[in-house]
Write an enzyme that holds these catalytic residues in place. Structure first.
Site, PDB file in Angstrom:
ATOM      1  N   ASP A 120       9.253   2.775   0.116  1.00  8.06           N
ATOM      2  CA  ASP A 120       8.194   3.386   0.908  1.00  8.06           C
ATOM      3  C   ASP A 120       8.396   2.910   2.351  1.00  8.06           C
ATOM      4  OD1 ASP A 120       5.933   4.082   2.301  1.00  8.06           O
ATOM      5  OD2 ASP A 120       4.531   3.571   0.701  1.00  8.06           O
ATOM      6  N   LYS A 125       4.099   8.442   9.309  1.00  9.71           N
ATOM      7  CA  LYS A 125       3.888   7.782  10.605  1.00  9.71           C
ATOM      8  C   LYS A 125       4.912   8.226  11.675  1.00  9.71           C
ATOM      9  CE  LYS A 125       0.807   4.541   8.604  1.00  9.71           C
ATOM     10  NZ  LYS A 125       0.781   3.835   7.355  1.00  9.71           N
ATOM     11  N   TYR A 164       0.857  -1.198   0.000  1.00  9.38           N
ATOM     12  CA  TYR A 164       0.000   0.000   0.000  1.00  9.38           C
ATOM     13  C   TYR A 164       0.886   1.239   0.000  1.00  9.38           C
ATOM     14  CZ  TYR A 164      -3.401   3.473   1.670  1.00  9.38           C
ATOM     15  OH  TYR A 164      -4.208   4.591   1.813  1.00  9.38           O
TER      16      TYR A 164
HETATM   17  C1  LIG Z   1       0.163   4.442   5.953  1.00  9.12           C
HETATM   18  C2  LIG Z   1       0.926   4.235   4.715  1.00  9.12           C
HETATM   19  C3  LIG Z   1       0.913   5.160   3.652  1.00  9.12           C
HETATM   20  C4  LIG Z   1      -0.031   6.330   3.619  1.00  9.12           C
HETATM   21  O1  LIG Z   1       0.227   7.242   4.625  1.00  9.12           O
HETATM   22  P1  LIG Z   1      -0.974   8.249   5.067  1.00  9.12           P
HETATM   23  O2  LIG Z   1      -0.314   9.143   6.066  1.00  9.12           O
HETATM   24  O3  LIG Z   1      -2.041   7.381   5.634  1.00  9.12           O
HETATM   25  O4  LIG Z   1      -1.400   8.959   3.864  1.00  9.12           O
HETATM   26  C5  LIG Z   1       1.767   4.969   2.589  1.00  9.12           C
HETATM   27  N1  LIG Z   1       2.598   3.912   2.554  1.00  9.12           N
HETATM   28  C6  LIG Z   1       2.631   2.988   3.535  1.00  9.12           C
HETATM   29  C7  LIG Z   1       3.599   1.870   3.449  1.00  9.12           C
HETATM   30  C8  LIG Z   1       1.780   3.108   4.636  1.00  9.12           C
HETATM   31  O5  LIG Z   1       1.785   2.164   5.570  1.00  9.12           O
END
Ligand SMILES: *Cc1c(COP(=O)(O)O)cnc(C)c1O
Length: 427
Positions: free
Chosen positions: A239, A267, A144
């Protein structure tokens, strides 16, 4: 659970907020329950509007690695807010957080702050396209990367590599520039890159997948991605929105020793406030506006209150490296509890764990990618989940999410959780 405040709030919310929540997984749909509304949190505990207290393993989906409302972080936020919550002008705090990130993660030579992980990924992809002059990107099934159009794409049917929209409202025209491959499938990705290499701007992945449950990368898979992207002039984007400052202080790239071209954060970097960031090689980052031609901006980017939370969180992590060994030990104890309960009650269950990130899948087969993850028995998961919640343990309401251990979890919390796991497997 004597009161009904959460239920009443949920009913009210559903009238005026789609599905009653501001982010889908919060609605507890996949486990068929109503969500507790949270009133407050401190350390390892959260308390709902009905007065129930839980040991929390969602930790806001990762950011709260130090636990909730850690005093130094709260103080930093309060102090920053009192000095003004937003200026729309450069501040010292942005420089300090950028320096902390660049010192922690050697591949990041320059970094740009934004307000969410989604925004950071979206901007990094635009930058990769602007830098390479190519349109296509490659992502992996089950990873994701936020909810921007080009990333809400799933694999097409059969041998088709070109993605199809994974949400209503995403034009197929966007999806066609997103190719997908299976996670950990080195041969599969090699074939795609050999075929489309000259058209690919970037290969993006979660270096430890955390959004199909936790799925660790095979070392040879990461190495192959690095080699292939270098050979074809493709940018490798990690990511690290979950793994950054979690798997180690230098992220998954430090843990596995692979140097990507660009990295995305979110995060933990915001310490519980809305922050995202993308950074990497200086020659690439210099293409971002106003230094270069790739446009990207944000009214609240680098917000001083958010920066204060991020700075304090990273400083504590930097100055206390034992935090990582401590939280890993606790996660390992939970892993053992799952495996013991699985044996004792003959309930098929495999645990994937990297450091303090773990997932227990209700399946007997090894989980190495999206296909094997989805072999899990989600009904059994829902029963386990409800059993945990009744015993005061708050975990992610989905089989396909990680369990996050924080530094605030005490040994007693862990033992109580291990006991609850045992009981939840027995029902
Ligand atoms: C949570 C998440 C996102 C998106 O971050 P948001 O702050 O919710 O927009 C993107 N990549 C990964 C791997 C994530 O876990």
């Amino acid at each position: 659970m004597k009161n009904n405040n959460s239920l009443e709030l949920f009913e009210r919310a559903k009238q005026i907020i789609p599905g009653g929540v501001n982010s889908p997984v919060r609605a507890f749909k996949s486990v068929g329950l109503n969500p507790p509304f949270i009133k407050s949190a401190k350390g390892s505990r959260i308390t709902d509007e009905d007065g129930n207290e839980y040991i929390d393993y969602v930790c806001s989906w990762g950011p709260m690695i130090l636990g909730h409302a850690r005093e130094e972080v709260v103080d930093a936020v309060v102090k920053a807010a009192a000095e003004g919550t937003s200026f729309g002008a450069p501040t010292e705090k942005e420089v300090r957080l950028a320096e902390l990130v660049c010192e922690a993660v050697p591949s990041v030579e320059m970094v740009r702050m934004v307000s969410s992980g989604t925004e950071a990924v979206m901007s990094a992809i635009r930058l990769a396209r602007g830098f390479t002059g190519r349109d296509k990107i490659l992502k992996f099934e089950g990873c994701y990367h936020g909810h921007s159009d080009g990333l809400l794409v799933k694999a097409g049917s059969g041998a088709l590599t070109t993605g199809v929209p994974d949400s209503a409202g995403v034009p197929p025209d966007y999806a066609k520039n997103t190719l997908t491959a299976a996670y950990n499938d080195t041969d599969g990705v090699e074939n795609i890159i050999k075929k489309y290499g000259d058209e690919l701007a970037a290969v993006i992945l979660e270096p430890v997948a955390g959004n199909m449950g936790v799925v660790p990368p095979r070392m040879e898979f990461l190495k192959a991605l690095r080699d292939l992207t270098l050979r074809y002039g493709i940018l490798l984007i990690f990511d690290e929105v979950i793994t950054g400052f979690r798997v180690s202080y230098s992220g998954a790239q430090g843990y596995y020793g692979i140097r990507p071209d660009l990295t995305v954060f979110g995060k933990i970097i915001g310490g519980g406030m809305p922050v995202g960031a993308y950074g990497g090689r200086k020659d690439i980052m210099s293409k971002v506006s106003p230094a270069g031609p790739v446009y990207q901006a944000g009214t609240l980017s680098g917000n001083p209150v958010a920066m204060a939370a991020g700075i304090k969180t990273l400083e504590i992590l930097r100055d206390n490296p034992s935090i990582y060994t401590e939280i890993e030990k606790k996660a390992k104890r939970l892993e053992e509890a799952f495996l013991n309960a699985s044996r004792k009650y003959s309930t098929p269950c495999v645990v994937n764990r990297v450091g303090s990130l773990l997932s227990a899948f209700f399946t007997g087969e090894r989980v190495v990618d999206f296909k094997t993850a989805t072999k899990s028995d989600t009904n059994r998961f829902a029963r386990y989940f409800a059993g945990m919640l009744e015993r005061g343990i708050y975990t992610a309401p989905s089989q396909y999410e990680a369990m996050f251990v924080s530094y605030a979890h005490s040994d007693e919390d862990i033992e109580k959780t291990a006991q609850a796991i045992h009981e939840a497997f027995s029902i």
